[in-house]
Scaffold this motif. Structure first.
Motif, short mmCIF file in Angstrom:
data_model
loop_
_atom_site.label_atom_id
_atom_site.label_comp_id
_atom_site.label_asym_id
_atom_site.label_seq_id
_atom_site.Cartn_x
_atom_site.Cartn_y
_atom_site.Cartn_z
N GLY A 27 48.52 -35.18 68.59
CA GLY A 27 49.81 -34.96 67.95
C GLY A 27 50.37 -36.25 67.39
N ALA A 28 51.67 -36.41 67.52
CA ALA A 28 52.33 -37.60 67.00
C ALA A 28 51.85 -38.84 67.75
N THR A 29 51.49 -39.86 66.99
CA THR A 29 51.06 -41.12 67.58
C THR A 29 51.78 -42.27 66.88
N ALA A 30 51.95 -43.34 67.63
CA ALA A 30 52.48 -44.57 67.06
C ALA A 30 51.59 -45.71 67.55
N TYR A 31 51.06 -46.46 66.61
CA TYR A 31 50.15 -47.57 66.91
C TYR A 31 48.93 -47.09 67.72
N GLY A 32 48.57 -45.83 67.52
CA GLY A 32 47.43 -45.27 68.22
C GLY A 32 47.76 -44.70 69.59
N ILE A 33 49.00 -44.76 70.00
CA ILE A 33 49.41 -44.25 71.31
C ILE A 33 49.96 -42.84 71.13
N THR A 34 49.37 -41.90 71.85
CA THR A 34 49.82 -40.52 71.75
C THR A 34 51.17 -40.35 72.44
N GLU A 35 51.85 -39.30 72.05
CA GLU A 35 53.14 -39.02 72.66
C GLU A 35 52.99 -38.79 74.16
N ALA A 36 51.93 -38.11 74.58
CA ALA A 36 51.72 -37.85 76.01
C ALA A 36 51.60 -39.16 76.79
N VAL A 37 50.85 -40.11 76.26
CA VAL A 37 50.69 -41.40 76.93
C VAL A 37 52.02 -42.15 76.95
N ALA A 38 52.72 -42.16 75.83
CA ALA A 38 54.01 -42.85 75.77
C ALA A 38 54.98 -42.28 76.81
N ARG A 39 54.99 -40.96 76.96
CA ARG A 39 55.89 -40.33 77.94
C ARG A 39 55.48 -40.72 79.37
N LYS A 40 54.18 -40.72 79.64
CA LYS A 40 53.72 -41.13 80.97
C LYS A 40 54.12 -42.56 81.30
N GLU A 41 54.25 -43.37 80.26
CA GLU A 41 54.63 -44.77 80.45
C GLU A 41 56.14 -44.98 80.40
N GLY A 42 56.89 -43.87 80.31
CA GLY A 42 58.34 -43.95 80.40
C GLY A 42 59.09 -44.02 79.09
N TYR A 43 58.38 -43.97 77.96
CA TYR A 43 59.07 -44.02 76.67
C TYR A 43 59.63 -42.63 76.36
#
Length: 179
Positions: A27-43
């Motif tokens: 789905g949506a990515t920023a700088y290659g980071i998926t939204e799921a990963v960003a959310r897991k990291e607290g963003y």
């Protein structure tokens, strides 16, 4: 500038700032980071507004450190850079596994160093095998190692496109930019 900084800049350049392609699994990515990963990291913000420094911290914590790339970079910076980008794009277990498989295939039936477990984790035995490989094969060894990892990566991209038709939209660029 550190080796990590070089790796980060190189990978972010390939990944781009923001994307939300219909066919992309992440789905949506920023700088290659998926939204799921960003959310897991607290963003919690919009992916289109993910700060570059947040992306950098995620890359360091989720990819660079778990792959033990500081130790790899002490042996070979180009191999560390390749493994980082591969880990970001394909997963850290896949990147580590590519290195381990290649080390086993290139150890001349164990005469240069013993086979290592292909467990997808770069630990002391993998780093020791890499040191032995580079010491035995010198600069040409580094070149061959990079070609071998790229070959495995290219084959994996084809497999990904074969297993999910929507990935055909990406395979050309993956091969052009990462292999």
């Amino acid at each position: 500038m550190s080796v990590f900084d070089d790796a980060f800049e190189s990978t972010v350049k390939l990944e781009g700032a923001y994307s939300n392609h219909d066919g992309a699994r992440g789905g949506a990515t920023a700088y290659g980071i998926t939204e799921a990963v960003a959310r897991k990291e607290g963003y919690t913000g919009a992916m289109s507004e993910l700060p570059l420094e947040t992306a950098k911290a995620i890359y360091r914590d989720r990819y660079w450190k778990p792959l033990r790339l500081e130790a790899v970079a002490e042996v070979s910076q180009p191999i560390a850079l390749k493994l980082f980008d591969t880990g970001v794009n394909m997963g850290i277990g896949t990147a580590a596994g590519f290195l381990q498989r290649t080390l086993n295939a290139l150890n001349r039936l164990g005469s240069d160093y013993p086979d290592i477990s292909v467990d997808g984790v770069i630990g002391p035995k993998t780093v020791t095998a890499l040191v032995s490989f580079i010491n035995k094969r010198k600069p040409q060894g580094e070149t061959v190692m990079l070609k071998a990892i790229s070959s495995l990566q290219g084959a994996r991209y084809i497999e990904i496109a074969e297993s999910r038709e929507q990935n055909e939209a990406f395979v050309f660029d993956w091969l052009a930019n990462r292999v």
